[in-house]
Design a protein around this motif. Structure first.
Motif, PDB file in Angstrom:
ATOM      1  N   ALA A 113      12.331  10.417  -2.766  1.00  0.00           N
ATOM      2  CA  ALA A 113      11.023   9.973  -2.260  1.00  0.00           C
ATOM      3  C   ALA A 113      10.947   8.452  -2.225  1.00  0.00           C
ATOM      4  N   LEU A 114      11.661   7.800  -3.136  1.00  0.00           N
ATOM      5  CA  LEU A 114      11.597   6.335  -3.190  1.00  0.00           C
ATOM      6  C   LEU A 114      12.593   5.655  -2.246  1.00  0.00           C
ATOM      7  N   ALA A 115      13.581   6.406  -1.760  1.00  0.00           N
ATOM      8  CA  ALA A 115      14.650   5.783  -0.965  1.00  0.00           C
ATOM      9  C   ALA A 115      14.136   5.026   0.271  1.00  0.00           C
ATOM     10  N   PRO A 116      13.220   5.624   1.055  1.00  0.00           N
ATOM     11  CA  PRO A 116      12.771   4.875   2.242  1.00  0.00           C
ATOM     12  C   PRO A 116      12.065   3.561   1.877  1.00  0.00           C
ATOM     13  N   ILE A 117      11.352   3.568   0.745  1.00  0.00           N
ATOM     14  CA  ILE A 117      10.666   2.351   0.295  1.00  0.00           C
ATOM     15  C   ILE A 117      11.700   1.285  -0.078  1.00  0.00           C
ATOM     16  N   ARG A 126      12.804  -0.528   2.927  1.00  0.00           N
ATOM     17  CA  ARG A 126      11.775  -1.431   3.457  1.00  0.00           C
ATOM     18  C   ARG A 126      11.595  -2.655   2.562  1.00  0.00           C
ATOM     19  N   LEU A 127      11.702  -2.458   1.240  1.00  0.00           N
ATOM     20  CA  LEU A 127      11.581  -3.593   0.323  1.00  0.00           C
ATOM     21  C   LEU A 127      12.676  -4.617   0.613  1.00  0.00           C
ATOM     22  N   ARG A 128      13.889  -4.104   0.866  1.00  0.00           N
ATOM     23  CA  ARG A 128      15.021  -4.996   1.139  1.00  0.00           C
ATOM     24  C   ARG A 128      14.725  -5.845   2.380  1.00  0.00           C
ATOM     25  N   LEU A 129      14.227  -5.188   3.428  1.00  0.00           N
ATOM     26  CA  LEU A 129      13.916  -5.921   4.659  1.00  0.00           C
ATOM     27  C   LEU A 129      12.769  -6.906   4.459  1.00  0.00           C
ATOM     28  N   ALA A 130      11.816  -6.520   3.606  1.00  0.00           N
ATOM     29  CA  ALA A 130      10.608  -7.340   3.427  1.00  0.00           C
ATOM     30  C   ALA A 130      10.900  -8.649   2.703  1.00  0.00           C
ATOM     31  N   LEU A 131      12.042  -8.724   2.011  1.00  0.00           N
ATOM     32  CA  LEU A 131      12.366  -9.970   1.304  1.00  0.00           C
ATOM     33  C   LEU A 131      12.402 -11.153   2.270  1.00  0.00           C
ATOM     34  N   ASP A 132      12.934 -10.901   3.461  1.00  0.00           N
ATOM     35  CA  ASP A 132      12.980 -11.981   4.465  1.00  0.00           C
ATOM     36  C   ASP A 132      11.568 -12.424   4.853  1.00  0.00           C
ATOM     37  N   ASP A 133      10.680 -11.433   5.048  1.00  0.00           N
ATOM     38  CA  ASP A 133       9.303 -11.760   5.419  1.00  0.00           C
ATOM     39  C   ASP A 133       8.607 -12.524   4.299  1.00  0.00           C
ATOM     40  N   ALA A 134       8.905 -12.148   3.059  1.00  0.00           N
ATOM     41  CA  ALA A 134       8.264 -12.820   1.929  1.00  0.00           C
ATOM     42  C   ALA A 134       8.772 -14.256   1.814  1.00  0.00           C
ATOM     43  N   MET A 135      10.085 -14.449   2.023  1.00  0.00           N
ATOM     44  CA  MET A 135      10.635 -15.806   1.979  1.00  0.00           C
ATOM     45  C   MET A 135      10.036 -16.654   3.111  1.00  0.00           C
ATOM     46  N   ALA A 136       9.876 -16.022   4.284  1.00  0.00           N
ATOM     47  CA  ALA A 136       9.261 -16.743   5.408  1.00  0.00           C
ATOM     48  C   ALA A 136       7.807 -17.094   5.091  1.00  0.00           C
ATOM     49  N   THR A 137       7.159 -16.242   4.311  1.00  0.00           N
ATOM     50  CA  THR A 137       5.769 -16.518   3.912  1.00  0.00           C
ATOM     51  C   THR A 137       5.705 -17.780   3.054  1.00  0.00           C
ATOM     52  N   VAL A 138       6.642 -17.893   2.106  1.00  0.00           N
ATOM     53  CA  VAL A 138       6.662 -19.081   1.247  1.00  0.00           C
ATOM     54  C   VAL A 138       6.859 -20.335   2.103  1.00  0.00           C
ATOM     55  N   ALA A 139       7.825 -20.269   3.026  1.00  0.00           N
ATOM     56  CA  ALA A 139       8.097 -21.437   3.871  1.00  0.00           C
ATOM     57  C   ALA A 139       6.868 -21.791   4.721  1.00  0.00           C
ATOM     58  N   TRP A 140       6.183 -20.753   5.194  1.00  0.00           N
ATOM     59  CA  TRP A 140       4.998 -20.969   6.045  1.00  0.00           C
ATOM     60  C   TRP A 140       3.896 -21.685   5.273  1.00  0.00           C
ATOM     61  N   VAL A 141       3.522 -21.154   4.092  1.00  0.00           N
ATOM     62  CA  VAL A 141       2.388 -21.737   3.364  1.00  0.00           C
ATOM     63  C   VAL A 141       2.761 -23.077   2.720  1.00  0.00           C
ATOM     64  N   ASN A 172       0.830  -1.212   0.000  1.00  0.00           N
ATOM     65  CA  ASN A 172       0.000   0.000   0.000  1.00  0.00           C
ATOM     66  C   ASN A 172       0.861   1.257   0.000  1.00  0.00           C
ATOM     67  N   ASP A 173       1.937   1.251   0.790  1.00  0.00           N
ATOM     68  CA  ASP A 173       2.785   2.440   0.866  1.00  0.00           C
ATOM     69  C   ASP A 173       3.517   2.680  -0.456  1.00  0.00           C
ATOM     70  N   LEU A 174       3.897   1.592  -1.126  1.00  0.00           N
ATOM     71  CA  LEU A 174       4.523   1.733  -2.441  1.00  0.00           C
ATOM     72  C   LEU A 174       3.530   2.368  -3.423  1.00  0.00           C
ATOM     73  N   MET A 175       2.276   1.901  -3.391  1.00  0.00           N
ATOM     74  CA  MET A 175       1.255   2.491  -4.259  1.00  0.00           C
ATOM     75  C   MET A 175       0.995   3.951  -3.903  1.00  0.00           C
ATOM     76  N   THR A 176       1.083   4.263  -2.608  1.00  0.00           N
ATOM     77  CA  THR A 176       0.835   5.642  -2.188  1.00  0.00           C
ATOM     78  C   THR A 176       1.941   6.578  -2.684  1.00  0.00           C
ATOM     79  N   VAL A 177       3.198   6.126  -2.606  1.00  0.00           N
ATOM     80  CA  VAL A 177       4.302   6.975  -3.073  1.00  0.00           C
ATOM     81  C   VAL A 177       4.189   7.219  -4.580  1.00  0.00           C
ATOM     82  N   VAL A 178       3.904   6.180  -5.335  1.00  0.00           N
ATOM     83  CA  VAL A 178       3.877   6.324  -6.795  1.00  0.00           C
ATOM     84  C   VAL A 178       2.519   6.849  -7.270  1.00  0.00           C
TER      85      VAL A 178
END
Lengths: 256, 432
Positions: free
Chosen positions: B178-182, B185-200, B149-155
């Motif tokens: 304006a895109l730098a903070p995103i 966060r995207l870099r950090l979120a990769l771990d969460d996304a990988m954990a999501t794959v392992a979870w499901v 959502n925040d990525l969509m809000t920035v762009v």
């Protein structure tokens, strides 16, 4: 004391306004701890029978059975809140109100006789009393949290009654109409979005609907001076809040 | 449990889907005799109300078809209008469109995986109940959704019905700052996304396969999102402008959505598993690794595994967004001019739920003469009904409550967006 119950209902709409509730990511679990979500089909398969302390109603009324359904929801709800442009002003689908719905039906469907629909798309308030309205296409998340917080605290929610112009001033956005000559509906549109469009260099397109007690004459003269034809003006006003009563008055003023 | 041979399974209002619908399954003499995914969402007549509007308006108007995937509508609409006007948007402006679209994929997939679908596999009515036992996991899902959502809000200015999209590009393009903070966060979120794959991937997935033909856009060298050429796994390839010759839409009495079929071939499936089958070789490195660890292989014919494919696409969308943000240089102008001309244009993009087709006929006066929109959910309706028929047939030993619940889960495999297709899902399983 039991937690107050919340129900979420959908009529003709895109689901975006009820999605705003799930978009309260940081506050969602906190909210769920203070309110019992009793009926919210987009989010949960568990439902609890009414009555409900608060019903959020999304969408416009467009079918004979929905007229009956909204009355049943009203009867089960202590407070009924219409959320979004469809529920408060008929939505984009209210463009049918200015056309022939049978012809519309035949454009989209090969067998129009299968399709049950009313000639008009109407806001919830056409059929039942509404306690509060949240404007917008979509509604603003901050306003939704303010409303739920106020209802929890037993006070009146603070919702803006001024125009988008105030939000541009607060945000420090130069006036597009004056400085850039860009057509903008901000002067006659209710605040609440945070004046997003002008901040992106785009004129307001009125998705929060007409602000109450406005005199549109100065704006209409300015828009005409910027080259907008009568057709352009009609299209500009007839979008996501096409059935808002206040809009009819503006349109009347805009007729040459 | 009497009368197992003759039953009526019904779900009057399907939950955890977008929009309103019902399911109706009739079993007579141990045979499934009728399956209907009833879509009763009231029609909103977009194709009719678009006529006479300016050619610049479809991105804003059609976004209102769906609050969950407005960007998909905006992108298909822009592409079709630009095609009608003989303009193609490329380079950094197209990269920005793809970036905005990645935001929608991240948000929509996180919503479906965590809030709508995972509760089925774990035996909860919703994610809020799940959070009572596994708050960290639900918070991880909400954080991923928020990132999209925040990525969509920035762009795009806001996440639901973004305001910054226009025919030809954007009203204003973001600065690198304006895109730098995103990016961080995207870099950090990769771990969460990988954990999501392992979870499901660890969920108990029912054993079930389908044989639907799979359809997705293909854009060699990249996992198709904002453009591509329609391909099927049966070897059919056709240009976007020939979409209506190959996809036939029919109206059925029980639905306000139109049913789609491949001409001369029959039912087909679009969406994440179809994209994966046709595009997996172009997944980002981490997404490919995640797919391999999850044991997905080169195609996935079990609809219950679609949650794993969605999680893999979540990794891809985050890594792809990160790539675009890292390489981003603001284009010299936020849009290119698109003067109106008399013509017909076609557009197709990959919405989170599958291929979304738009066609507009524009007059020399800049007004729209006609419009046609084919959303993914109506394309998938025949395949969902076929799955239900076979799924129920193999499980008639279950009691009605469990069977009905399993059917609802089978429907949610497709993340049906009934607002797009038109209405809400009500599951009715008839056992007379």
């Amino acid at each position: 004391m039991d937690a107050p119950t919340l129900a979420v209902w959908k009529f003709a709409s895109c689901d975006g306004c009820q999605l705003t509730l799930l978009d309260c990511e940081d506050d969602l679990l906190m909210l769920a701890g203070r309110i019992k979500i009793a009926h919210f089909l987009e989010a949960s398969s568990a439902t609890v029978a009414g009555p409900y302390d608060v019903s959020l109603v999304e969408g416009s009324v467009t079918t004979p059975s929905d007229v009956e359904r909204v009355k049943r929801i009203r009867a089960q709800s202590k407070a009924l809140v219409a959320i979004g442009a469809c529920a408060t002003a008929g939505g984009i689908q209210a463009l049918r109100n200015f056309a022939d719905v049978d012809e519309f039906r035949s454009v989209v469907y090969a067998r129009p006789d299968y399709i049950q629909t009313l000639a008009r798309s109407e806001p919830i308030s056409t059929y039942v009393p509404v306690d509060y309205e949240l404007r917008g296409c979509p509604i603003d998340r901050g306003q939704l949290l303010e409303l739920l917080g106020a209802l929890l605290a037993g006070r009146r929610p603070q919702l803006p009654v001024h125009s988008v112009c105030f939000e541009c001033k607060a945000r420090g956005t130069p006036c597009l109409l004056v400085a850039a000559g860009t057509p903008c509906l901000g002067p006659v549109t209710q605040a609440g979005c945070g004046a997003i469009c002008p901040a992106y260099g785009r004129g307001c397109y009125g998705c929060f609907g007409p602000v109450a007690a406005t005199d549109p004459r100065a704006l209409l003269a300015k828009l005409r001076a910027l080259g907008m034809s009568a057709d352009d003006l009609r299209r500009a006003f007839r979008t996501f809040n096409a059935a808002a009563p206040a809009l009819a008055a503006i349109e009347e003023t805009s007729e040459p | 449990m009497t009368h197992r041979e003759d039953r009526l399974l019904t779900v009057g209002s399907l939950s955890r889907v977008e929009g309103e619908g019902a399911m109706h399954v009739r079993v007579d003499g141990g045979q499934v005799t009728d399956v209907r995914l009833e879509i009763y969402e009231p029609p909103r007549f977009f194709e009719a109300l678009l006529r006479g509007r300016r050619y610049t308006e479809p991105p804003d108007i059609t976004a209102r078809i769906c609050g969950i995937c407005p960007v998909a509508y905006q992108m298909s609409a822009c592409q079709a209008i630009e095609d009608a006007c003989g303009v193609r948007v490329d380079g950094p402006l197209n990269d920005l469109r793809r970036l905005l679209y990645c935001g929608e994929w991240i948000s929509s997939h996180a919503l479906h995986i965590y809030l709508l679908h995972a509760p089925d596999f774990l035996g909860y009515p919703d994610a809020i109940a799940l959070a009572r036992d596994a708050r960290d996991i639900v918070e991880r899902g909400l954080a991923l959704k928020k990132l999209g959502n925040d990525l969509m809000t920035v762009v795009g200015g806001r996440a639901i019905h973004p305001v910054n999209v226009r025919v030809g590009g954007f009203y204003r393009v973001p600065t690198r700052t304006a895109l730098a903070p995103i990016a961080a966060r995207l870099r950090l979120a990769l771990d969460d996304a990988m954990a999501t794959v392992a979870w499901v991937a660890g969920f108990d997935i029912p054993d079930f396969d389908h044989d639907h033909e799979l359809l997705a856009l293909v854009e060699p060298g990249t996992y198709a999102i904002e453009r591509g050429v329609p391909h099927t796994d049966g070897g059919l390839v056709f240009p976007v402008r020939a979409f209506e010759q190959h996809i036939i839409e029919e109206q059925v009495p029980h639905s306000t959505a139109l049913h789609a079929r491949l001409a001369g071939r029959g039912r087909y499936l679009t969406g994440p598993t179809a994209r994966y089958a046709l595009n997996h070789r172009w997944l980002s490195p981490l997404a490919r690794q995640a797919a391999s660890v999850a044991g997905l292989g080169t195609r996935c014919r079990n609809p219950f595994q679609s949650i794993v494919v969605r999680a893999v696409e979540l990794v891809h969308a985050i890594e792809e967004a990160l790539r675009i943000v890292t390489e981003y240089e603001p284009p010299p102008r936020p849009f290119i001019d698109v003067p109106s001309q008399d013509g017909v244009g076609f557009g197709a993009t990959e919405a989170p739920r599958g291929t979304l087709f738009h066609r507009y006929s524009v007059g020399a006066d800049g007004l729209i003469r006609s419009a046609r929109i084919v959303p993914p959910t109506s394309q998938n309706q025949a395949a969902v009904e076929d799955d239900l028929r076979r799924f129920v047939t193999g499980r008639l030993d279950l009691d009605t409550e469990r069977l009905t619940h399993a059917c609802e889960q089978a429907i949610r495999n497709y993340d049906p967006c009934i607002s797009c297709a038109t209405h809400f899902l009500d599951l009715v399983v008839e056992r007379t």
